[in-house]
Structure formats: C-alpha cells, structure tokens
Design an enzyme around this catalytic site. Structure first.
Site, PDB file in Angstrom:
ATOM      1  CB  VAL A 239       6.966  32.828 -36.058  1.00  0.00           C
ATOM      2  CG1 VAL A 239       8.383  32.334 -35.822  1.00  0.00           C
ATOM      3  CG2 VAL A 239       6.942  33.845 -37.178  1.00  0.00           C
ATOM      4  CE  LYS A 240      -1.975  31.083 -33.173  1.00  0.00           C
ATOM      5  NZ  LYS A 240      -2.708  30.284 -32.182  1.00  0.00           N
TER       6      LYS A 240
END
Length: 358
Positions: A239-240
C-alpha cells in the site's frame, strides 16, 4: 551517504527522529521487512506461486535487493499533472526510455509508469528492471477539471508488455470511490490470477477533509490509516500512502451536527502520539500489522530542500516499520545525475543498519 551525513541533513530533528522509542504498538508485534519477508508473510497466504515469484522480482532487484525494503521510481505525472508541467524542467523525460534509465541507474527495485511509456520500451527493458504499470489515472484535461481515477487499459495488456505488478489509485472518501473500489477489486483479482503483484495508492479525496488553517486531514494518520486498511482488504500486496502530518480527522469531521465514520479514543491515546514516527506506525498497523507493506510517497519537488525531505521521509518510514519509499518528482525534476544521487541517498537510509525500528 553515511549515518553522520543523514544526521546532519536532519538537523534539529536528528535526535528526535533517530533515537525515538515508540511506546504505542511495540515493534515485536509487527511483520517487519527483512530478507525472509516473502516467506514469512506470503507463503501462508492465498497468493499463487506466480504472484510470489513476481513479488520476489520486486524485492530482489536494485540496491535494496534482499533487504525486504523497496525503492520505486514512479512517474505518471505526464497524465496526472500534464506532461508539459511535469517535464518542462527536464524535457528528456518526455521520452519514456529516460524514465526507465533513471530507475535502473538509480538502483531502484522497480519503475512504475503508464501503459504507453512502458509499452514503448518493453522489449528493451522488461527483462532489465521490474515493470509496474499504473493502470488508472486522474485525467486533468476535461474542463472544468474533475478529480477521478479512470482506467487507461487492461490488466491483460500490462501482463503482455512484461509487467510484474500493476498499481492503481483509489480516492477514498470521494463520490466516485465506490466505482473505483469495484474496478480496482476486479483488476487486482485478474492481476493475481495472471501472476502479477498489486500495489494500491490509498489516497483520500474530499473537499471537507481540508478545513484550512493547517488542518488538511487528507494527511491525517487516522483517515490515511483506514484507507490503508481498505487497501489491504482489496488484497493489495503493497500500500502506498502519503506521510501523515497530523491526526484527528475523524474527530474534526464529527463536530457540530455532522456524523462521520466511527472512532475510538484509544486511536489517539494508545495507538498513536504526535510524534511523526508513531503517526506513520499507525499507517503500518492498518496494513495488517505490516503484512501489506507500507511505502510512503516522496512528495513533490520543492527545490533545495528535496534531499532533506526525502531523507526525513525515509527515516520515518523505516523506523515506523514501513517497507520503503516511492519517490518520483524529487528525482526526475532535477538533472539526471542528481536524480540518481537522490534515489541512492534514500536507499542508503534503508541500507544503514544503525537506523533501526523504533
């Protein structure tokens, strides 16, 4: 870059950032990056051998190969911010080959950019550095501008051009988020079926989140943390997220006659503090305690302070228990050799064994 160089760049924050001990959720409860991260986290998961192989390609390339950390070069601003505005300072990046070259010479784990850019050079470079195709974008040519993530191609096309992963953005909190969630869920299912890894840009977008006077809750730990949790729920392998700068988004949006979401005071009294590392750790917690690794955004380019800001973000991410940085504008909006040096400096933080988990 040595430990003393890093401390010097951090200046007055050096002691606070390098020596902080987190008293929230202890590091022993996290799934931390390391050479065996894929075996520890993904071996018992539903990921197929082909997906695990793709994750292995991402984790075992570039200067951070075998460490469990990531340094990714993302350049999709030609769509997101207009090509002219993004590349005016360095017109060489209108040519996608130079984007890939920057990632290779910068020692990155992977390069993330558009269908068109990677397709144009795939036969020359797909075997030399892992490709991540960013499959949706915020198109800003419509007048007046609107803010929505639109699919620009198919997962099958990303697979055909040699990508080992796909990336997508969801604007959680926006009116369009329901459609985006459905689209990305389907895309990630197909990507995993084809053996590719998945990365989700878990961004927030709602005018109500920015309440002015320095209270932009798009960067609030509680709201961005929940966005990360939704990303992990969509089976994102990574996840960014943007680095949190404050907290209390749920509280702010539950004032007056409004009712928004659900909260528990222990989010603020036990699970976080005001320290930037603890705020970032809350993001890590929401990615299944680090199983869906957190990569923080490097942010925009502001000029002379870029190196300091990049090093600061890397230190916070690493000490919080994160997986690395995805830094684009700070690298490509400067001369090529200086872009390479900045990417290497970020990687030096993750290679420095003296910088430990808080």
């Amino acid at each position: 870059m040595t430990a003393s160089d890093i401390a010097a760049l951090l200046g007055s924050e050096a002691d606070s950032l390098l020596n902080h001990v987190s008293r929230t959720v202890p590091k022993e409860g996290l799934h931390l990056p390391g050479p065996d991260f894929i075996d520890r986290v993904f071996e018992p998961s539903s990921r197929t051998p082909q997906v695990i192989r793709s994750l292995g390609q991402l984790y075992n390339h570039g200067r951070l190969s075998g460490t469990g950390y990531m340094s990714i070069l993302p350049i999709d601003q030609g769509v997101e911010h207009s090509a002219g505005a993004s590349f005016a300072g360095n017109p060489m990046y209108f040519d996608p080959e130079n984007i890939v070259r920057l990632a290779i010479e910068g020692g990155c784990n992977a390069v993330a950019t558009t269908f068109g850019a990677l397709a144009m050079v795939s036969r020359r470079y797909a075997h030399r550095i892992p490709f991540i195709v960013k499959i949706n974008h915020n198109e800003l040519l419509t007048y007046p501008n609107k803010y929505d993530q639109i699919l620009f191609g198919t997962v099958r096309d990303a697979w055909n051009l040699g990508a080992v992963a796909v990336g997508a953005t969801i604007y959680f909190g926006s009116e369009e988020s329901g459609r985006q969630i459905v689209e990305v869920a389907k895309a990630f299912e197909e990507a995993h079926a084809l053996g590719m890894a998945t990365i989700l840009w878990c961004y927030l977008r709602n005018n109500a989140f920015n309440q002015g006077k320095g209270k932009d809750y798009h960067l609030s730990a509680d709201l961005t943390g929940q966005a990360n949790h939704l990303g992990a729920t969509l089976q994102a392998d990574l996840v960014k997220q943007k680095l949190p700068e404050l907290n209390g988004g749920y509280k702010a949006l539950n004032t007056g006659e409004s009712s928004y979401g659900k909260l528990d005071e222990r989010i603020y009294t036990e699970l976080t503090t005001d320290h930037p590392i603890d705020l970032c750790r809350y993001q890590v917690l929401n990615g299944y305690m680090g199983r869906a690794g957190l990569i923080n955004s490097g942010g925009g380019s502001t000029g002379e302070s870029d190196l300091k800001e990049a090093i600061r973000t890397a230190v916070i991410n690493k000490r919080a228990g994160g997986t690395g940085l995805i830094s684009g504008r700070k690298a490509f909006q400067r001369p090529f050799d200086k872009g390479v040096a900045l990417l290497n400096a970020i990687q030096d933080v993750f290679l420095d064994q003296a910088i430990t988990i808080a």
